[in-house]
Design a protein around this motif. Structure first.
Motif, PDB file in Angstrom:
ATOM      1  N   ASP A  37       0.753  -1.168   0.106  1.00 41.35           N
ATOM      2  CA  ASP A  37       0.033  -0.002  -0.002  1.00 41.35           C
ATOM      3  C   ASP A  37       1.071   1.254  -0.032  1.00 41.35           C
ATOM      4  O   ASP A  37       1.774   1.178   0.968  1.00 41.35           O
ATOM      5  N   ILE A  59       0.412   4.475   0.473  1.00 35.74           N
ATOM      6  CA  ILE A  59       0.351   5.474   1.456  1.00 35.74           C
ATOM      7  C   ILE A  59       0.908   4.836   2.624  1.00 35.74           C
ATOM      8  O   ILE A  59       1.756   5.651   3.292  1.00 35.74           O
ATOM      9  N   VAL A  60       0.632   3.753   3.184  1.00 36.89           N
ATOM     10  CA  VAL A  60       1.000   3.290   4.402  1.00 36.89           C
ATOM     11  C   VAL A  60       2.598   2.933   4.528  1.00 36.89           C
ATOM     12  O   VAL A  60       3.222   3.226   5.186  1.00 36.89           O
ATOM     13  N   ALA A  61       3.219   2.393   3.102  1.00 35.68           N
ATOM     14  CA  ALA A  61       4.610   2.281   3.055  1.00 35.68           C
ATOM     15  C   ALA A  61       5.150   3.528   3.161  1.00 35.68           C
ATOM     16  O   ALA A  61       6.226   3.755   3.747  1.00 35.68           O
ATOM     17  N   LEU A  99       4.338   6.293   4.640  1.00 35.18           N
ATOM     18  CA  LEU A  99       4.299   6.775   6.050  1.00 35.18           C
ATOM     19  C   LEU A  99       5.374   5.973   6.789  1.00 35.18           C
ATOM     20  O   LEU A  99       5.870   6.744   7.554  1.00 35.18           O
TER      21      LEU A  99
END
Lengths: 376, 351
Positions: free
Chosen positions: B131, B133-135, B137
């Motif tokens: 993902d 976005i998550v990566a 972050l």
């Protein structure tokens, strides 16, 4: 991740944590420290003594609450990276309320209880309002909430510091701290003899988990939120207003973040201080929520795990002169691995440990990542 | 993008720019500031310097996003860049006197190390379909943790001691020209480099075959695949480029203009990576536009110093928030109107 089975999620969570700890130990070794001492100190710092357990539970309380705040949003397909800011604003509202009302009430346990309640309500309202802002911006101006909430974190810290520094610092005080709260405002220390942890705080966190889980699973509101997260078109078709849902989601999430701030201020601090120096519960909570696959109930074990890591990390910082920031890096690695379930699926396929798995690419790509790209 | 979209978009961008400028003027007016004393040669120079790291990261980020990967980890890669630049300059000098050569070695190391780190990020997002976005972050969190940790290993504290920074390039004689001389002929090489990178990025994106591939990878990867170009390779190239430029951006903060690495709080990068993302959105994915937007954020960032120099005592803690508020204003007015169609979606070729 959202589409994986419970067992698979659990396996990915465990594998992510272990891999992150392994890599963290590698970094420790590369930096010239002993990784075995590192790991054993980490464990001892988390669970080795009664006071260490109390500290772990204290950090876990905060991470569970903040983790639930994050999970509400993530579950509904909204990224609330602003839990830290809402936490800061919520705690500030608590401090203002308690310090403002305390002189008007008689001192004593009853007044203390009233102040805790008022302070907590103020925090919930303030946190919800502060989170509604990026919700409104996303719903009505198409502004990406990842960036707006991060900006609002910076703004919350700066503005709160300004008010604290200019108006609330007692005469002649060197540090930007408010007056301490009256001694009768706080949680009684039960079970553990600790000035900054009470089992009551943990109970509030667990109660919040249950309430949120019930709301998400059993009410119309929760149904709307979760369907919007999984299938926005379907939710819109069944009459859910997507714009309003975004605002509701963020507000709900921010209310829990505000509550986190209240518990932090009342239970741990007992006054208010420069928010730039606060622990970054709001960020670590992102890892907690992701590890729990954004399930409110799953946040409890994940919160305890990260609470333990945090307590162990701080212990290491005191005793080994390995900086505590290292553990933040390990938490970041956990997030990275949790975001990459394919890595573990592939490893499982290669090693034959995985059992039945779908072919890669099917169903995986659409959900979480796709939704974000499309809706902007 | 249709012509209609484009004109709406342009109107909104111009509108948002006007609003931000109007806000600045309103603040100046409300506080009764002498306008002429605010816009000085020094202010323009500082604005350029402050815009440099934002613009560099923004150009990298826009290439990645154009090709279909939202590299939201720019902030994290900038932290690594700032750290690696300072640390390698320090280490190569043998902890002694740091020369200009050592500084440039530090800058090159930052670019190389960040390119390598982004390669890992690229593999996870492109090959293993993390993902984005998550990566991204996660990259930020990892940098916030391992950055100060590494600093402690190198210097014994989360921040470095005071380090020198890169000298200006001064052209004799021409530098004596009033105003222009100081802006154009007595200038940090990193500012010049950023102008060059911007121009080159524009030419490559709109005038070369590779630029066409980048755009196609983000808009219509199937078509690019059919045409026989490996979509994933194009994406690897742009993501690694975004890391290299973020590394350079971080290096300009720590040893380009700053005096070493600061690892306290959210580190010295202090949100500039996030601002960079907004800068390229505001610049409508055009490198020149991104540079312009970076100048706007650079100017708001520098207001504090301007206020101080003319003796206005606005609390620094509030003035320091101007760039973040500017980001919110820009996002609220411009929003995310047009992103490449395939951003965020891993591409599986039908082999």
């Amino acid at each position: 991740m959202l589409r994986a089975s419970v067992l698979e999620r659990f396996a990915i969570a465990v594998a992510s944590t272990l891999l992150a700890l392994l890599l963290g130990s590698g970094v420790v070794a590369a930096a010239g420290y002993d990784p075995v001492v590192f790991l054993s100190s980490l464990f001892y710092g988390a669970f080795g003594s009664v006071s260490n357990v109390a500290f772990t539970l204290r950090q876990s309380t905060m991470l569970i609450l903040a983790g639930v705040a994050v999970a509400i949003a993530f579950r509904s397909g909204v990224f609330n990276i602003g839990v830290q800011g809402q936490f800061v604003v919520g705690g500030f509202a608590t401090a203002l309320t308690v310090l403002f009302l305390a002189p008007m009430l008689p001192s004593g346990t009853a007044a203390g209880f009233a102040l805790v309640v008022f302070g907590t309500v103020a925090a919930i309202v303030a946190g919800g309002a502060y989170a509604a802002l990026p919700g409104l911006m996303k719903a009505y101006a198409d502004a990406n909430e990842v960036i707006t909430t991060i900006m609002l974190n910076f703004i919350a810290t700066g503005v709160v510091f300004f008010f604290l520094d200019s108006y609330l610092r007692p005469q002649g005080a060197a540090a930007p701290n408010t007056e301490p709260f009256p001694a009768y405002v706080g949680f009684p220390s039960l079970v553990f003899d600790s000035g900054s942890f009470s089992v009551l705080g943990l109970a509030v966190a667990l109660l919040t988990v249950v309430v949120v889980a019930v709301v998400m699973a059993r009410t119309r509101l929760g149904y709307d939120l979760v369907t919007s997260g999984y299938q926005e078109p379907a939710a819109a078709y069944s009459g859910v207003d997507p714009k309003r849902t975004v605002v509701t989601t963020m507000t709900f999430s921010g209310m829990v973040a505000g509550l986190t701030g209240a518990i932090f201020t009342i239970m741990i601090l007992g006054y208010y201080s420069d928010p730039a120096t606060f622990p970054t519960f709001g960020f670590d909570a992102i890892a907690v929520s992701l590890l729990a696959a954004n399930n409110p109930l799953g946040v409890v074990p994940a919160g305890i795990l990260f609470g333990g890591l945090d307590a162990g990390g701080q212990y290491i910082g005191f005793t080994l002169d390995v900086p505590a920031e290292l553990v933040d890096g390990v938490v970041g690695l956990v997030v990275l691995f949790v975001a990459t379930p394919e890595l573990f699926r592939m490893a499982a396929r290669r090693t034959g440990l995985g059992g039945r798995y779908r072919e890669s690419g099917e169903g995986q790509t659409g959900g979480e990542t796709g939704a974000d790209g499309e809706e902007r | 993008m249709s012509v209609g979209d484009f004109s709406t978009r342009t109107r909104r961008t111009v509108g948002a720019g006007t609003v931000v400028l109007a806000l600045l003027v309103a603040v100046a007016y409300a506080l009764d500031l002498p306008g002429a004393e605010l816009v000085t040669v020094g202010a323009v120079e500082r604005t350029l310097r402050s815009a440099t790291p934002i613009a560099l990261a923004a150009i990298g980020g826009l290439y990645a996003e154009k090709s279909g990967v939202f590299n939201i980890g720019l902030e994290g890669f900038m932290i690594f860049g700032a750290l690696v630049a300072a640390a390698s300059a320090w280490l190569v000098s043998g902890s002694g006197t740091i020369t200009q050569g050592h500084l440039w070695f530090g800058i090159v190391s930052a670019v190389v190390v960040c390119a390598l780190l982004t390669t890992i990020f690229a593999v996870l997002t492109i090959r293993y379909e993390a993902d984005q976005i998550v990566a991204g972050l996660a990259v930020w969190f990892i940098a916030l943790g391992f950055g100060p940790f590494t600093a402690t290993v190198v210097w014994g504290g989360v921040s470095s001691p005071v380090l020198p920074n890169v000298n200006n390039v001064t052209v004799p004689v021409l530098a004596e020209i009033p105003v222009l001389g100081r802006l154009l002929f007595d200038v940090s090489p990193l500012v010049l480099l950023t102008v060059l990178v911007t121009a080159a990025a524009w030419v490559v994106l709109y005038r070369t075959k590779f630029g066409y591939w980048v755009q196609a990878a983000g808009e219509n990867p199937q078509a690019l695949d059919t045409a026989g170009v490996d979509v994933k390779r194009v994406r690897y190239a742009t993501v690694i480029l975004s890391g290299a430029l973020s590394g350079l951006a971080g290096a300009t903060l720590s040893i380009g203009f700053g005096s070493g690495f600061t690892g306290t709080g959210v580190t010295m990068v202090d949100g500039r990576g996030w601002i960079a993302i907004v800068a390229y959105l505001f610049g409508n994915y055009n490198p020149v536009g991104a540079f312009g937007a970076s100048l706007l954020f650079g100017a708001t960032d520098m207001l504090q110093i301007q206020f101080q120099t003319i003796g206005i005592s606005l609390p620094g803690s509030l003035v320091g928030l101007f760039p973040y508020v500017a980001v919110l204003v820009v996002l609220a007015l411009v929003g995310y109107t047009r992103v490449p169609a395939a951003v965020g979606e891993p591409y599986e070729s039908e082999e």
